[in-house]
Design a protein around this motif. Structure first.
Motif, mmCIF file in Angstrom:
data_model
loop_
_atom_site.group_PDB
_atom_site.id
_atom_site.type_symbol
_atom_site.label_atom_id
_atom_site.label_comp_id
_atom_site.label_asym_id
_atom_site.label_seq_id
_atom_site.Cartn_x
_atom_site.Cartn_y
_atom_site.Cartn_z
ATOM 1 N N VAL A 15 39.622 48.876 43.373
ATOM 2 C CA VAL A 15 39.634 47.417 43.417
ATOM 3 C C VAL A 15 40.680 46.900 42.442
ATOM 4 C CG1 VAL A 15 38.292 45.302 43.061
ATOM 5 C CG2 VAL A 15 37.155 47.358 43.920
ATOM 6 N N ARG A 191 44.155 46.141 57.052
ATOM 7 C CA ARG A 191 43.773 46.790 55.801
ATOM 8 C C ARG A 191 44.722 46.411 54.662
ATOM 9 N NH1 ARG A 191 44.601 51.778 55.361
ATOM 10 N NH2 ARG A 191 46.080 51.977 57.103
ATOM 11 N N THR A 206 41.077 47.262 48.219
ATOM 12 C CA THR A 206 40.462 45.944 48.034
ATOM 13 C C THR A 206 41.214 45.163 46.975
ATOM 14 O OG1 THR A 206 38.258 46.754 48.629
ATOM 15 C CG2 THR A 206 38.363 44.705 47.377
ATOM 16 N N ILE A 208 40.848 41.352 45.013
ATOM 17 C CA ILE A 208 40.025 40.160 44.790
ATOM 18 C C ILE A 208 40.884 39.139 44.063
ATOM 19 C CG2 ILE A 208 37.935 39.221 43.759
ATOM 20 C CD1 ILE A 208 36.720 42.042 43.909
ATOM 21 N N ARG A 328 35.354 36.321 51.946
ATOM 22 C CA ARG A 328 36.139 37.474 52.371
ATOM 23 C C ARG A 328 37.013 37.027 53.527
ATOM 24 N NH1 ARG A 328 35.181 43.044 52.256
ATOM 25 N NH2 ARG A 328 33.044 42.763 51.479
ATOM 26 N N GLY A 334 39.621 43.544 53.363
ATOM 27 C CA GLY A 334 39.810 44.052 52.014
ATOM 28 C C GLY A 334 40.309 43.021 51.028
ATOM 29 N N TYR A 360 31.545 42.469 47.928
ATOM 30 C CA TYR A 360 32.260 43.749 47.929
ATOM 31 C C TYR A 360 31.346 44.893 48.365
ATOM 32 C CZ TYR A 360 34.530 47.979 46.270
ATOM 33 O OH TYR A 360 35.068 49.246 46.193
#
Length: 390
Positions: A15, A191, A206, A208, A328, A334, A360
């Motif tokens: 992440v 992705r 991922t 954020i 999301r 992701g 997540y």
């Protein structure tokens, strides 16, 4: 705390969190606490150097809709427990929030809000102008119709909260890369595959986004509209007061947005300039204080003559309906985001860290945050604008 300048950031992570303000480090802490490994927080400056380093520190659950009330209430409890989890003194002062109302319409609107808040266990109540003056001796009751007070609210030190979350996250193995700028995000189909930074590429699945006022730029990197605009807000501090200021609630004149509360051995002053243009300029301009003084000559006359000894300017990250963006990305699973809090980010950060953790982990969050999806703007489902922006 393992925050440093990286010649090369880690080459891979599970992440990557973009933004090292309170939202980013809260998210990192909650993820790490849940057992998520290989987390990197990327921050272009020092931790908390954006909006988190310069807010007013208010924490409250007085909102006009259930979702914001829930986020505020849960965060209040987390800040009360902060000395134990994650373990830091944030100088929380539970003095309450006091809204001053000068019209029958305001009183009617707040009465409805109090009923809703009480139904969700928030101890707010309508009070008379005289009781408001007893709580805050600085105010004049001239023209006041009513006031609203919630004793559970208050204020604390945002910088201490940022450091507390960051230290706990670092102890749990989170890498915090400061002075590291994000320049791009790689994707392949639906992705996420990596993040480009000024100190190297991080392969990851991922990302954020907790980049505050800069979140629109990060969203653009993956083709997601995050409608966040930066707006400067300024505040000032008085010189030390003798005799000392009484311990007062966080007090807000609702019509003007002027506010003040205790700060060390003086008071903190603030007011939203209605003429402020959008932009990233955080130059402090003492001239704005005349706007505050103009309001307080009527509402709190003693404040108008107090000498100030400096202040600062920071950024609100404002959305069209003054409510947050949390969710999301549907086209790019992701990519998660928590931004656009419009002045409420610090006070909601603990609860939002939990929510993003659960998103997540594909768990059900403690409350339904689907109304805060960024999709609401192009689907025509904006939330009723939240008027309480302090």
């Amino acid at each position: 705390m393992s925050s440093s300048v990286f010649r090369t950031v880690p080459t891979s992570a599970d992440v990557v969190i973009i933004g090292g303000g309170v939202m980013g480090v809260s998210t990192a802490f909650h993820l790490a606490e849940a057992g998520v490994a290989n987390i990197v927080v990327v921050e272009r400056g020092e931790l908390g150097c954006g909006s988190s380093g310069k807010p007013i520190g208010g924490v409250r659950a007085q909102f006009s809709d259930p979702l914001n009330i829930e986020l505020g209430s849960r965060s209040l409890r987390a800040y009360q427990e902060f000395p134990h989890r994650p373990g830091a003194d944030i100088k929380l002062d539970t003095v309450g929030y006091l809204f001053l109302l000068d019209s029958a319409q305001q009183a009617s609107d707040f009465e409805a809000g109090v009923r809703l808040q009480n139904s969700l266990d928030v101890p707010s109540r309508m009070i008379s102008p005289a009781e408001a003056q007893r709580l805050c001796p600085y105010i004049s009751t001239d023209g006041l119709v009513a006031a609203v007070y919630s004793p559970a609210d208050g204020h604390c030190r945002p910088g201490l909260a940022v450091q507390g979350y960051a230290r706990a996250a670092a102890r749990a193995g989170v890498t915090i890369a400061t002075h590291t700028t994000v320049s791009g995000i790689d994707t392949a189909g639906d992705r996420v595959t990596g993040v480009h930074t000024s100190h190297g590429r991080i392969a990851c699945a991922t990302v954020i986004c907790t980049a505050g006022a800069w979140s629109a730029h990060i969203g653009d990197m993956v083709g997601l509209s995050l409608p966040v605009r930066p707006v400067r807000r300024q505040l000032a501090f008085t010189e030390p007061l003798a005799p000392p200021a009484p311990r007062i609630p966080f007090t807000i004149d609702f019509s003007s947005s002027a506010y003040f509360h205790n700060s060390d051995d003086g008071l903190l002053f603030g007011l939203a300039d209605p003429g402020q243009e959008d932009g990233f300029d955080t130059t402090w301009t003492p001239e704005w204080l005349e706007l505050f003084r103009t309001v307080t000559r009527h509402r709190a006359p003693a404040l108008a003559g107090m000498r100030t000894v400096g202040g600062w300017a920071g950024l609100y990250e404002v959305t069209p309906d003054h409510n947050a963006l949390i969710g999301r990305c549907g086209e790019l699973p992701g990519f998660l985001y928590a931004a656009g809090f419009s002045g409420h980010g610090f006070l909601q950060a603990p609860a939002v860290g939990e929510v993003v953790r659960d998103l997540y982990l594909e768990r059900e969050p403690f409350t339904d945050i689907s109304p805060l999806s960024a999709d609401r703007f192009h689907l025509g489902a904006e939330i009723r604008p939240e008027a309480h922006v302090v």
